[in-house]
Design a protein around this motif. Structure first.
Motif, PDB file in Angstrom:
ATOM      1  N   UNK A  99       5.899   5.666  -2.047  1.00 58.46           N
ATOM      2  CA  UNK A  99       6.025   4.414  -1.307  1.00 58.46           C
ATOM      3  C   UNK A  99       6.249   4.681   0.185  1.00 58.46           C
ATOM      4  N   UNK A 100       7.074   5.684   0.477  1.00 58.46           N
ATOM      5  CA  UNK A 100       7.316   6.070   1.869  1.00 58.46           C
ATOM      6  C   UNK A 100       6.013   6.536   2.519  1.00 58.46           C
ATOM      7  N   UNK A 101       5.209   7.277   1.757  1.00 59.46           N
ATOM      8  CA  UNK A 101       3.918   7.731   2.289  1.00 59.46           C
ATOM      9  C   UNK A 101       3.015   6.547   2.615  1.00 59.46           C
ATOM     10  N   UNK A 102       2.936   5.566   1.724  1.00 60.98           N
ATOM     11  CA  UNK A 102       2.115   4.378   1.972  1.00 60.98           C
ATOM     12  C   UNK A 102       2.593   3.641   3.218  1.00 60.98           C
ATOM     13  N   UNK A 103       3.904   3.467   3.345  1.00 57.93           N
ATOM     14  CA  UNK A 103       4.439   2.763   4.504  1.00 57.93           C
ATOM     15  C   UNK A 103       4.210   3.539   5.796  1.00 57.93           C
ATOM     16  N   UNK A 104       4.282   4.867   5.717  1.00 56.46           N
ATOM     17  CA  UNK A 104       4.031   5.702   6.903  1.00 56.46           C
ATOM     18  C   UNK A 104       2.588   5.565   7.358  1.00 56.46           C
ATOM     19  N   UNK A 105       1.665   5.564   6.386  1.00 53.98           N
ATOM     20  CA  UNK A 105       0.245   5.421   6.736  1.00 53.98           C
ATOM     21  C   UNK A 105      -0.048   4.055   7.325  1.00 53.98           C
ATOM     22  N   UNK A 106       0.658   3.026   6.850  1.00 49.24           N
ATOM     23  CA  UNK A 106       0.471   1.691   7.406  1.00 49.24           C
ATOM     24  C   UNK A 106       1.019   1.594   8.826  1.00 49.24           C
ATOM     25  N   UNK A 107       2.150   2.282   9.084  1.00 49.78           N
ATOM     26  CA  UNK A 107       2.790   2.206  10.393  1.00 49.78           C
ATOM     27  C   UNK A 107       2.076   3.044  11.448  1.00 49.78           C
ATOM     28  N   UNK A 108       1.481   4.168  11.040  1.00 52.33           N
ATOM     29  CA  UNK A 108       0.844   5.095  12.005  1.00 52.33           C
ATOM     30  C   UNK A 108      -0.429   5.670  11.408  1.00 52.33           C
ATOM     31  N   UNK A 109      -1.448   4.839  11.152  1.00 51.03           N
ATOM     32  CA  UNK A 109      -2.649   5.331  10.464  1.00 51.03           C
ATOM     33  C   UNK A 109      -3.374   6.434  11.224  1.00 51.03           C
ATOM     34  N   UNK A 110      -3.255   6.439  12.542  1.00 51.97           N
ATOM     35  CA  UNK A 110      -3.945   7.445  13.336  1.00 51.97           C
ATOM     36  C   UNK A 110      -3.355   8.838  13.159  1.00 51.97           C
ATOM     37  N   UNK A 111      -2.159   8.933  12.606  1.00 52.16           N
ATOM     38  CA  UNK A 111      -1.483  10.220  12.454  1.00 52.16           C
ATOM     39  C   UNK A 111      -1.676  10.834  11.075  1.00 52.16           C
ATOM     40  N   UNK A 112      -2.129  10.049  10.120  1.00 55.85           N
ATOM     41  CA  UNK A 112      -2.183  10.495   8.735  1.00 55.85           C
ATOM     42  C   UNK A 112      -3.595  10.954   8.397  1.00 55.85           C
ATOM     43  N   UNK A 113      -3.724  12.237   8.032  1.00 53.76           N
ATOM     44  CA  UNK A 113      -5.030  12.795   7.693  1.00 53.76           C
ATOM     45  C   UNK A 113      -5.371  12.623   6.222  1.00 53.76           C
TER      46      UNK A 113
END
Length: 264
Positions: A99-113
Motif C-alpha cells: 500500500x505504501x508503494x502504491x501511495x508513493x507511486x501516486x505521490x511521485x510517479x516520475x521517481x518510480x521506475x
C-alpha cells in the motif's frame, strides 16, 4: 547504525549492495521490521543498491507523534530516498508495504521506475476487523494475537518444519510497541488504494503466496487486474511473507523483473 530524521521521525535504515542497477527500496509489513528483507537483499547485493528500513512505530524507528495515514508512510519512504540521494528507484513492498508503494507511486510517479507488490491489495480486511484487533492489542498486548498472526504470516509447512524460525519471528512481533502496531492497523483500516492502483503507469509485478490467509491469492490477483499491464505470480507453499519463507525465489523473481526495466 544508520539513523536519519525523516518527517519528525528518527528512522533506522540499511543500505546494501553497490550494483549499477536501479536502486530498490523495500517496505515491510505490519508487525515486522527491515529484517524480513535480509535474505532478498543479500541475494541482490551484487547487482542492486538495496535500502530497507523500519517504518514509523516499528523496529528501531520512532513512534509517531500523531495519527497517520498510508500517504504519510509514503511521504516517509520518499523522504528516505531523498536522504539516501536516490532520485529514481523501484519499490518492493509487502502487505501494508505494498500500500505504501502504491501511495508513493501516486505521490511521485516520475521517481518510480517499477513496483513489486507482494501479498497486498487495494483494501485489506474490514473496518470492523481492524477495530477489533486494535482494541485487543491495546487491551491485552500483542501476545494475545501472536499465534493467530503466525498462522496468517506463514504456511503450514513452515510452521511444522521451521519451528525455531517461527519462534523467532513470533518474538519479533510480540516485542514491538503495541502503539505502533495499533496505529498502523488504523492506517490500513482507513485506506482504499483503488484509485492509486488504477493510475499506475510503470511496470509492475504482483506476487501472492499460495497459502496466504491475510491477503489470499484471489484478492492479490484482483490488485493485478486493476494495474495496466501488471504481471502476476503465485509462489507455491508460501504464506503472507514470501521474503522469509522463500527469499531466494523472491529474489530471483525480483531480479528477473529488474532486468526488464530501463536503467535511465
Amino acid at each position: 547504525m544508520p539513523f536519519a530524521r525523516i518527517n519528525e521521525i528518527t528512522t533506522w535504515y540499511q543500505e546494501t549492495g553497490q550494483g549499477s542497477g536501479l536502486p530498490v527500496i523495500f517496505a515491510n509489513s505490519l508487525g515486522t521490521d527491515h529484517r524480513i528483507w535480509d535474505g532478498v537483499c543479500k541475494r541482490l547485493s551484487g547487482s542492486q543498491r538495496c535500502v530497507s528500513y523500519d517504518k514509523r512505530g516499528h523496529g528501531m524507528s520512532d513512534m509517531s507523534p500523531r495519527p497517520y495515514a498510508i500517504a504519510d508512510l509514503a511521504a516517509d519512504l520518499l523522504a528516505l530516498a531523498d536522504h539516501c540521494g536516490i532520485e529514481r528507484f523501484v519499490i518492493c513492498g509487502v502487505s501494508v508495504g505494498g500500500m505504501i508503494a502504491l501511495a508513493s507511486a501516486a505521490a511521485a510517479p516520475e521517481r518510480i521506475a517499477g513496483l513489486v507488490l507482494c501479498d497486498t491489495a487495494t483494501r485489506i480486511g474490514t473496518p470492523e476487523m481492524w477495530n477489533m484487533r486494535i482494541g485487543q492489542v491495546r487491551n491485552d498486548g500483542l501476545a494475545s494475537i501472536a499465534d493467530n498472526v503466525m498462522e496468517r504470516w506463514f504456511s503450514r509447512g513452515f510452521r511444522n518444519t521451521r519451528q525455531d524460525e517461527l519462534a523467532g519471528w513470533r518474538n519479533l512481533l510480540v516485542r514491538m510497541p503495541a502503539q505502533g502496531y495499533a496505529e498502523t492497523c488504523a492506517a490500513i483500516r482507513d485506506a482504499d488504494m483503488a484509485a492509486e492502483a488504477q493510475a499506475i503507469a510503470v511496470p509492475t509485478l504482483v506476487i501472492a503466496g499460495q497459502e496466504d490467509l491475510s491477503t489470499p491469492p484471489d484478492l492479490v490477483r484482483s490488485l493485478a487486474d486493476q494495474i495496466a499491464g501488471a504481471a502476476f505470480e503465485i509462489i507455491p507453499g508460501v504464506g503472507h511473507i514470501p521474503s522469509i519463507e522463500q527469499a531466494d525465489l523472491l529474489a530471483d523473481l525480483l531480479g528477473e523483473f529488474l532486468e526488464t526495466l530501463p536503467h535511465e
